[in-house]
Design a protein around this motif. Structure first.
Motif, PDB file in Angstrom:
ATOM      1  N   ARG A  90       0.825  -1.218   0.000  1.00  0.00           N
ATOM      2  CA  ARG A  90       0.000   0.000   0.000  1.00  0.00           C
ATOM      3  C   ARG A  90       0.851   1.257   0.000  1.00  0.00           C
ATOM      4  O   ARG A  90       0.399   2.322  -0.435  1.00  0.00           O
ATOM      5  CB  ARG A  90      -0.919   0.011   1.234  1.00  0.00           C
ATOM      6  N   ARG A  91       2.081   1.164   0.494  1.00  0.00           N
ATOM      7  CA  ARG A  91       2.975   2.334   0.507  1.00  0.00           C
ATOM      8  C   ARG A  91       3.355   2.764  -0.894  1.00  0.00           C
ATOM      9  O   ARG A  91       3.818   3.885  -1.099  1.00  0.00           O
ATOM     10  CB  ARG A  91       4.242   2.013   1.302  1.00  0.00           C
ATOM     11  N   PHE A  92       3.178   1.877  -1.859  1.00  0.00           N
ATOM     12  CA  PHE A  92       3.607   2.157  -3.229  1.00  0.00           C
ATOM     13  C   PHE A  92       2.400   2.317  -4.165  1.00  0.00           C
ATOM     14  O   PHE A  92       2.487   2.053  -5.346  1.00  0.00           O
ATOM     15  CB  PHE A  92       4.512   1.034  -3.728  1.00  0.00           C
ATOM     16  N   THR A  93       1.278   2.784  -3.600  1.00  0.00           N
ATOM     17  CA  THR A  93       0.044   2.905  -4.373  1.00  0.00           C
ATOM     18  C   THR A  93       0.222   3.795  -5.592  1.00  0.00           C
ATOM     19  O   THR A  93      -0.273   3.486  -6.679  1.00  0.00           O
ATOM     20  CB  THR A  93      -1.085   3.469  -3.482  1.00  0.00           C
ATOM     21  N   ALA A  94       0.936   4.904  -5.436  1.00  0.00           N
ATOM     22  CA  ALA A  94       1.102   5.844  -6.549  1.00  0.00           C
ATOM     23  C   ALA A  94       1.809   5.182  -7.726  1.00  0.00           C
ATOM     24  O   ALA A  94       1.414   5.349  -8.882  1.00  0.00           O
ATOM     25  CB  ALA A  94       1.887   7.069  -6.085  1.00  0.00           C
ATOM     26  N   ARG A  95       2.845   4.425  -7.438  1.00  0.00           N
ATOM     27  CA  ARG A  95       3.580   3.761  -8.515  1.00  0.00           C
ATOM     28  C   ARG A  95       2.745   2.645  -9.135  1.00  0.00           C
ATOM     29  O   ARG A  95       2.824   2.418 -10.344  1.00  0.00           O
ATOM     30  CB  ARG A  95       4.893   3.193  -7.985  1.00  0.00           C
ATOM     31  N   ILE A  96       1.950   1.965  -8.318  1.00  0.00           N
ATOM     32  CA  ILE A  96       1.095   0.909  -8.849  1.00  0.00           C
ATOM     33  C   ILE A  96       0.050   1.511  -9.777  1.00  0.00           C
ATOM     34  O   ILE A  96      -0.227   0.995 -10.855  1.00  0.00           O
ATOM     35  CB  ILE A  96       0.427   0.134  -7.697  1.00  0.00           C
ATOM     36  N   ASP A  97      -0.530   2.663  -9.373  1.00  0.00           N
ATOM     37  CA  ASP A  97      -1.521   3.338 -10.216  1.00  0.00           C
ATOM     38  C   ASP A  97      -0.900   3.837 -11.511  1.00  0.00           C
ATOM     39  O   ASP A  97      -1.592   4.047 -12.506  1.00  0.00           O
ATOM     40  CB  ASP A  97      -2.143   4.516  -9.460  1.00  0.00           C
ATOM     41  N   ALA A  98       0.431   4.061 -11.515  1.00  0.00           N
ATOM     42  CA  ALA A  98       1.100   4.597 -12.699  1.00  0.00           C
ATOM     43  C   ALA A  98       1.388   3.529 -13.749  1.00  0.00           C
ATOM     44  O   ALA A  98       2.004   3.826 -14.763  1.00  0.00           O
ATOM     45  CB  ALA A  98       2.405   5.281 -12.297  1.00  0.00           C
ATOM     46  N   GLY A  99       0.976   2.303 -13.505  1.00  0.00           N
ATOM     47  CA  GLY A  99       1.145   1.285 -14.549  1.00  0.00           C
ATOM     48  C   GLY A  99       1.768  -0.016 -14.082  1.00  0.00           C
ATOM     49  O   GLY A  99       1.774  -0.990 -14.818  1.00  0.00           O
ATOM     50  N   ILE A 100       2.314  -0.047 -12.865  1.00  0.00           N
ATOM     51  CA  ILE A 100       2.895  -1.278 -12.339  1.00  0.00           C
ATOM     52  C   ILE A 100       1.767  -2.174 -11.821  1.00  0.00           C
ATOM     53  O   ILE A 100       0.872  -1.722 -11.111  1.00  0.00           O
ATOM     54  CB  ILE A 100       3.885  -0.974 -11.205  1.00  0.00           C
ATOM     55  N   GLU A 101       1.785  -3.445 -12.187  1.00  0.00           N
ATOM     56  CA  GLU A 101       0.750  -4.370 -11.769  1.00  0.00           C
ATOM     57  C   GLU A 101       0.888  -4.706 -10.278  1.00  0.00           C
ATOM     58  O   GLU A 101       1.987  -5.007  -9.803  1.00  0.00           O
ATOM     59  CB  GLU A 101       0.828  -5.660 -12.591  1.00  0.00           C
TER      60      GLU A 101
END
Length: 306
Positions: A90-101
């Motif tokens: 959850r700490r990396f939500t921004a990067r996940i939303d940016a295209g990382i699965e």
């Protein structure tokens, strides 16, 4: 006084019984019997998972690696604690939303969880989650650091990019303008060459397809009308092609004997005719033609193989 009946919680009952047997084993020094069978470890509540994990982690050290019981204990620990991986992700939500699965991040974080399970020492009396979260987070950070760069650059420069970005933001607020390379170098106590190298390497963090359109507002109007980037890229430079040919030809010329070089100079540097070359060398025009053909064929073959 009325009492409200509560539904039984199988997982909690298993956890309570298992932990009781674990305490008994610690007191008597004897093994507490077989591990409880948990059919769906992912559905175990976090509080129950903590208690069960203590038992499974202790028993894991007592079981022989590679046996069925060992694999059951290890796999159950992974399944029971997968919630730690999701929590860290959850700490990396921004990067996940940016295209990382998200599934990729969970998979990478699970590697960290497995490392924590394999390296956990129950005798140190440290909560498993205290050890596991840094391992999980470290694996996820490494994944983003190594895979989100469009062009591979050394890790030293990847880390420098982060420092440069923070420095530029700080100095921009202080100076009221974008800082110069010299100012960044002085602030970070680096040489200007190191700063330039880091700034150039930062260009490899992201990329765009040549088929994508250029529509940013800071580009000329001709580029903001949906033209592909490939249409704005310059054509092949003939001078560059000529340079490459000369670079390949030079060592081949050094392999020729003096007479062959002399013939080439006469024909192509002094622009003499074959008859004029023959007259100067005392040979026929036909011989000059054959010599030129042989020399040029040798050079052409050498350039093709090179």
């Amino acid at each position: 006084m009325s009492h409200v009946a509560t539904a039984p919680n199988p997982a909690r009952e298993i956890a309570s019984d298992a932990f009781t047997r674990a305490e008994s084993a610690a007191t008597t020094g004897q093994l507490a019997g077989p591990l409880p069978q948990i059919d769906n470890a992912r559905e175990v509540a976090p509080a129950d998972a903590r208690e069960l994990s203590r038992l499974f982690l202790v028993r894991l050290r007592e079981l022989e690696e590679g046996t069925r019981n060992y694999q059951y204990a290890r796999n159950t620990l992974i399944e029971m604690n997968i919630s730690l991986v999701r929590f860290a992700a959850r700490r990396f939500t921004a990067r996940i939303d940016a295209g990382i699965e998200l599934d990729d991040v969970i998979q990478v974080g699970t590697i960290g969880l497995i490392k924590a399970i394999d390296r956990f020492d129950p005798d140190r009396e440290v909560e498993f989650s205290t050890l596991a979260l840094p391992y999980i987070t470290g694996e996820i950070k490494r994944y983003f650091r190594d895979t989100t760069w469009a062009v591979h650059v050394p890790r030293r420069l990847q880390e420098l990019r982060v420092e440069l970005a923070k420095c530029q933001e700080t100095l921009t607020e202080v100076l009221g303008r974008a800082p110069s390379v010299k100012e960044i170098a002085e602030h970070l106590e680096l040489s200007e060459e190191e700063v330039i190298e880091g700034l150039v390497a930062a260009n490899g963090y992201s990329s765009a397809s040549l088929d994508s359109t250029a529509g940013t507002t800071d580009r000329p109007a001709a580029l903001s009308e949906g033209r592909p980037l490939a249409d704005t890229v310059g054509d092949i430079d003939p001078a560059m092609v000529l340079f490459e040919d000369f670079h390949t030809l030079a060592p081949l010329l050094r392999e020729l004997d003096e007479r062959d070089l002399q013939i080439l100079r006469m024909r192509f540097a002094r622009e003499m005719t074959q008859a004029e070359i023959g007259a100067e060398l005392g040979i026929s025009q036909m011989q000059v033609s054959r010599l030129l053909t042989r020399i040029l064929t040798r050079l052409r073959s050498g350039m093709l193989t090179t």
